[in-house]
Design an enzyme around this catalytic site. Sequence first.
Site, PDB file in Angstrom:
ATOM      1  N   GLU A 243      31.371 -32.415 -29.989  1.00 28.76           N
ATOM      2  CA  GLU A 243      30.805 -32.461 -28.201  1.00 28.76           C
ATOM      3  C   GLU A 243      29.391 -32.206 -28.196  1.00 28.76           C
ATOM      4  OE1 GLU A 243      34.031 -29.083 -26.720  1.00 28.76           O
ATOM      5  OE2 GLU A 243      33.904 -29.027 -29.209  1.00 28.76           O
TER       6      GLU A 243
ATOM      7  N   HIS B 187      41.198 -49.456 -21.654  1.00 26.66           N
ATOM      8  CA  HIS B 187      41.561 -48.565 -20.663  1.00 26.66           C
ATOM      9  C   HIS B 187      42.148 -47.155 -21.226  1.00 26.66           C
ATOM     10  CE1 HIS B 187      41.301 -51.902 -17.710  1.00 26.66           C
ATOM     11  NE2 HIS B 187      41.820 -52.618 -18.748  1.00 26.66           N
TER      12      HIS B 187
END
Length: 463
Positions: free
Chosen positions: A295, A161
């Site tokens: 990216e 998580h």
Amino acid sequence: MTDQTSNQMWGGRFAAGPDAIMEAINASIGFDQRLAAQDIAGSRAHAAMLAATGILSDSDAAAIREGLLTVLSEIEGGQFAFSTALEDIHMNVEARLKELIGEPAGRLHTGRSRNDQVATDFKLWVRDQIDAAEAGLIALMRALLAQAEAGADWVMPGFTHLQTAQPVTWGHHMMAYVEMLGRDLSRFRDARARMNECPLGAAALAGTSFPIDREMTAKALGFDRPAANSLDAVSDRDFALEFLSAASICAMHLSRFAEELVIWSSAQFRFVTLSDRFSTGSSIMPQKKNPDAAELIRAKVGRIFGATVALMTVMKGLPLAYSKDMQEDKEQVFDAADSLMLALAAMEGMVRDMTGNREALAAAAGNGFSTATDLADWLVRVLNLPFREAHHVTGSLVALAEAKGCDLPDLTLADMQDVHDGITEDVFNVLTVENSVASRTSYGGTAPEQVRAQIARWKEVLA
Ligand code: ARG
């Protein structure tokens, strides 16, 4: 009389040439010129086979095969004038061959069609891309292995998580990507093995009455065998879809790692420093060093997924056999392949050049009560508590540490014994991150010895 402007390949039936809009929607030469080398290889194999089976004279076949090499060198040398009126690469090449060698050029198309021709060309092209993807994957896996080897025992936080979970080793994290890319490699190899059947000789859709030798052309082009059903052979684009599917999964893996590198290279994490060679600056903020390559890798996935959906959609309602819809297969696959190869190369460069910041990783590894599970396991192992109770006791100790603003190893023995009086000094041994990772020696676990065993195994696989 045939109109002078009608098509030289099928002008016999046509009185007029196409409308300009018709030509614009129909022509594929703007992109399928990328198939020139494959088209010429296919034609040369076909011509040799036509001569071997006596369908063509040896001299005609020799003239064709020689002329095709001239066409190829013109194309590769950038001296070839591609014509939109000639629609696609197949007709451009044949028309130029006719200019070069005259009448025998018209005999090349015996016993074949553009339908089996394009299927063959495209499959050869995709096969080359699979080989390129394989090389790119192996290079990237080697870069990851080098990182894993250098930091097999470096500690860092492991997350679930994206919250601190348990300490892991840097090498273990790197090797997780080696496993993923290893599956990509095997997916590409599977696809290659399955697609390696030759469509050439299926002709338009029904095969041909000429006594062609499909085994011969298949072998000449490096295929395992000819495709067994001519209808299927000209209408199949599974090979492109399998390439795109494997590329999509691979790109998804690259994107996940890219995302981690973006996070890790931030000032808040400082887990890695990317090299100047694989970073960019900001035109306004002098301090910035941006992970643009990561990216863009993360974003390239969109194009590759898009290509997969696009081609699936093109194919999904097509009746047998060939339909012109299938011309829309190429640009998507070209773009996806270019994107994947660039993403693989950029990721390899980034991984090869990056520096893992051992101190920052170690400091973060101990944060967030990352050894709480080790504490609970100690309560089970040493005090024989049921795991559920151990979990509860540990939770209380975490709450206590949180209230005191310290980490678990900073609690005193007295603090611990207030929560459970059986706890002894020995517990502090399991609270260090080094001991935590060293203890996880189960197969595939994060202990340095396990990681080193996996590195050795993969080095052998890739040798
Ligand atoms: N340019 C076409 C393609 O890419 C070649 C095949 C054309 N076949 C045809 N029957 N018109 O699919």
